[in-house]
Design a protein around this motif. Structure first.
Motif, PDB file in Angstrom:
ATOM      1  N   MET A   1       0.816  -1.176   0.000  1.00  0.00           N
ATOM      2  CA  MET A   1       0.000   0.000   0.000  1.00  0.00           C
ATOM      3  C   MET A   1       0.871   1.255   0.000  1.00  0.00           C
ATOM      4  N   LEU A   2       1.986   1.201   0.728  1.00  0.00           N
ATOM      5  CA  LEU A   2       2.872   2.362   0.752  1.00  0.00           C
ATOM      6  C   LEU A   2       3.475   2.632  -0.618  1.00  0.00           C
ATOM      7  N   SER A   3       3.822   1.567  -1.325  1.00  0.00           N
ATOM      8  CA  SER A   3       4.437   1.774  -2.631  1.00  0.00           C
ATOM      9  C   SER A   3       3.454   2.412  -3.603  1.00  0.00           C
ATOM     10  N   ILE A   4       2.175   2.063  -3.491  1.00  0.00           N
ATOM     11  CA  ILE A   4       1.173   2.674  -4.362  1.00  0.00           C
ATOM     12  C   ILE A   4       1.014   4.149  -4.019  1.00  0.00           C
ATOM     13  N   ALA A   5       0.999   4.470  -2.715  1.00  0.00           N
ATOM     14  CA  ALA A   5       0.896   5.874  -2.309  1.00  0.00           C
ATOM     15  C   ALA A   5       2.113   6.653  -2.788  1.00  0.00           C
ATOM     16  N   PHE A   6       3.284   6.033  -2.722  1.00  0.00           N
ATOM     17  CA  PHE A   6       4.507   6.679  -3.196  1.00  0.00           C
ATOM     18  C   PHE A   6       4.428   6.926  -4.701  1.00  0.00           C
ATOM     19  N   LEU A   7       3.955   5.933  -5.450  1.00  0.00           N
ATOM     20  CA  LEU A   7       3.808   6.097  -6.894  1.00  0.00           C
ATOM     21  C   LEU A   7       2.788   7.182  -7.236  1.00  0.00           C
ATOM     22  N   GLU A   8       1.699   7.256  -6.449  1.00  0.00           N
ATOM     23  CA  GLU A   8       0.718   8.316  -6.678  1.00  0.00           C
ATOM     24  C   GLU A   8       1.359   9.690  -6.501  1.00  0.00           C
ATOM     25  N   ASP A   9       2.232   9.810  -5.488  1.00  0.00           N
ATOM     26  CA  ASP A   9       2.933  11.076  -5.285  1.00  0.00           C
ATOM     27  C   ASP A   9       3.847  11.404  -6.453  1.00  0.00           C
ATOM     28  N   ILE A  10       4.502  10.404  -7.006  1.00  0.00           N
ATOM     29  CA  ILE A  10       5.386  10.644  -8.155  1.00  0.00           C
ATOM     30  C   ILE A  10       4.564  11.046  -9.374  1.00  0.00           C
ATOM     31  N   TRP A  11       3.477  10.312  -9.640  1.00  0.00           N
ATOM     32  CA  TRP A  11       2.676  10.582 -10.830  1.00  0.00           C
ATOM     33  C   TRP A  11       1.996  11.956 -10.767  1.00  0.00           C
ATOM     34  N   SER A  12       1.621  12.380  -9.562  1.00  0.00           N
ATOM     35  CA  SER A  12       0.968  13.683  -9.443  1.00  0.00           C
ATOM     36  C   SER A  12       1.973  14.794  -9.171  1.00  0.00           C
ATOM     37  N   SER A  13       3.249  14.491  -9.223  1.00  0.00           N
ATOM     38  CA  SER A  13       4.351  15.431  -9.006  1.00  0.00           C
ATOM     39  C   SER A  13       4.372  16.018  -7.604  1.00  0.00           C
ATOM     40  N   ASN A  14       3.688  15.397  -6.658  1.00  0.00           N
ATOM     41  CA  ASN A  14       3.753  15.853  -5.272  1.00  0.00           C
ATOM     42  C   ASN A  14       5.124  15.605  -4.671  1.00  0.00           C
ATOM     43  N   LEU A  15       5.758  14.510  -5.070  1.00  0.00           N
ATOM     44  CA  LEU A  15       7.050  14.157  -4.500  1.00  0.00           C
ATOM     45  C   LEU A  15       8.107  15.201  -4.833  1.00  0.00           C
ATOM     46  N   LEU A  16       7.930  15.891  -5.933  1.00  0.00           N
ATOM     47  CA  LEU A  16       8.903  16.905  -6.322  1.00  0.00           C
ATOM     48  C   LEU A  16       8.892  18.085  -5.362  1.00  0.00           C
ATOM     49  N   SER A  17       7.821  18.243  -4.604  1.00  0.00           N
ATOM     50  CA  SER A  17       7.727  19.347  -3.660  1.00  0.00           C
ATOM     51  C   SER A  17       8.361  19.023  -2.314  1.00  0.00           C
ATOM     52  N   VAL A  18       8.631  17.767  -2.020  1.00  0.00           N
ATOM     53  CA  VAL A  18       9.165  17.379  -0.711  1.00  0.00           C
ATOM     54  C   VAL A  18      10.507  18.033  -0.406  1.00  0.00           C
ATOM     55  N   PRO A  19      11.478  18.056  -1.325  1.00  0.00           N
ATOM     56  CA  PRO A  19      12.770  18.641  -0.974  1.00  0.00           C
ATOM     57  C   PRO A  19      12.706  20.143  -0.684  1.00  0.00           C
ATOM     58  N   VAL A  20      11.741  20.842  -1.224  1.00  0.00           N
ATOM     59  CA  VAL A  20      11.671  22.289  -1.016  1.00  0.00           C
ATOM     60  C   VAL A  20      10.585  22.672  -0.021  1.00  0.00           C
ATOM     61  N   SER A  21       9.897  21.689   0.542  1.00  0.00           N
ATOM     62  CA  SER A  21       8.845  21.980   1.515  1.00  0.00           C
ATOM     63  C   SER A  21       9.446  22.012   2.919  1.00  0.00           C
ATOM     64  N   PRO A  22       8.711  22.575   3.874  1.00  0.00           N
ATOM     65  CA  PRO A  22       9.220  22.586   5.251  1.00  0.00           C
ATOM     66  C   PRO A  22       9.123  21.228   5.937  1.00  0.00           C
ATOM     67  N   LEU A  23       8.549  20.228   5.261  1.00  0.00           N
ATOM     68  CA  LEU A  23       8.445  18.892   5.838  1.00  0.00           C
ATOM     69  C   LEU A  23       9.799  18.196   5.845  1.00  0.00           C
ATOM     70  N   SER A  24      10.069  17.512   6.940  1.00  0.00           N
ATOM     71  CA  SER A  24      11.265  16.662   6.958  1.00  0.00           C
ATOM     72  C   SER A  24      10.897  15.327   6.323  1.00  0.00           C
ATOM     73  N   GLY A  25      11.883  14.533   6.023  1.00  0.00           N
ATOM     74  CA  GLY A  25      11.620  13.216   5.458  1.00  0.00           C
ATOM     75  C   GLY A  25      10.816  12.348   6.405  1.00  0.00           C
ATOM     76  N   ALA A  26      11.096  12.471   7.712  1.00  0.00           N
ATOM     77  CA  ALA A  26      10.369  11.679   8.706  1.00  0.00           C
ATOM     78  C   ALA A  26       8.901  12.085   8.750  1.00  0.00           C
ATOM     79  N   GLU A  27       8.628  13.389   8.712  1.00  0.00           N
ATOM     80  CA  GLU A  27       7.241  13.855   8.737  1.00  0.00           C
ATOM     81  C   GLU A  27       6.479  13.382   7.500  1.00  0.00           C
ATOM     82  N   TYR A  28       7.120  13.455   6.344  1.00  0.00           N
ATOM     83  CA  TYR A  28       6.487  12.983   5.116  1.00  0.00           C
ATOM     84  C   TYR A  28       6.177  11.494   5.215  1.00  0.00           C
ATOM     85  N   LEU A  29       7.145  10.726   5.677  1.00  0.00           N
ATOM     86  CA  LEU A  29       6.977   9.283   5.767  1.00  0.00           C
ATOM     87  C   LEU A  29       5.913   8.902   6.794  1.00  0.00           C
ATOM     88  N   ILE A  30       5.881   9.581   7.930  1.00  0.00           N
ATOM     89  CA  ILE A  30       4.860   9.301   8.944  1.00  0.00           C
ATOM     90  C   ILE A  30       3.476   9.586   8.378  1.00  0.00           C
TER      91      ILE A  30
END
Length: 143
Positions: A1-30
């Motif tokens: 289920m996590l891999s599908i959610a991760f793929l959804e983030d990639i396909w919708s380009s949400n993942l591209l915002s993670v490095p420039v967002s105030p979220l840490s990697g731990a917060e995103y993953l949680i």
């Protein structure tokens, strides 16, 4: 289920915002884990409810014969299967369904394996996120 959610983030380009967002990697993953867990709980509840309403089938009515037995596969596959937490859980289910006591040692092994695999996965995720942030590769992912 996590891999599908991760793929959804990639396909919708949400993942591209993670490095420039105030979220840490731990917060995103949680957040990803909690959202995925909520989806799984909801889906299982709906399926169990529908199975009971439409077919009169209760999940607790499963017989011991439906639970896989670890003595069936060849020895090399048995050794590999013991590295999966589900194998320990299924063997524990077989014991309980056959009238035995809950084998807490099996559940402890399953929990321990889950902790080890989760720690390894989180470590890999943290390393990959640091790597992509340092090299700027994630910002060019969709190009």
């Amino acid at each position: 289920m996590l891999s599908i959610a991760f793929l959804e983030d990639i396909w919708s380009s949400n993942l591209l915002s993670v490095p420039v967002s105030p979220l840490s990697g731990a917060e995103y993953l949680i957040g990803l884990v909690l959202f995925s867990l909520g989806k799984v709980v909801f889906a299982v509840a709906v399926m169990v409810g529908l199975a009971f309403v439409l077919y009169g089938f209760g999940v607790t009515s499963l017989g011991v014969g439906l639970v896989p037995f670890m003595g069936v596969p060849p020895a090399p596959l048995q050794a590999a299967a013991w590295l999966l937490p589900a194998s320990h859980v299924f063997e524990g289910m077989r014991t309980v369904m056959a009238g035995g006591a809950v084998p807490w040692d099996r559940l402890a092994w399953a929990g321990g394996l889950n902790v080890v695999y989760l720690a390894g996965t989180l470590g890999l995720f943290a390393w990959a996120l640091r790597y992509t942030r340092r090299r700027g590769k994630l910002s060019r992912f969709g190009d």
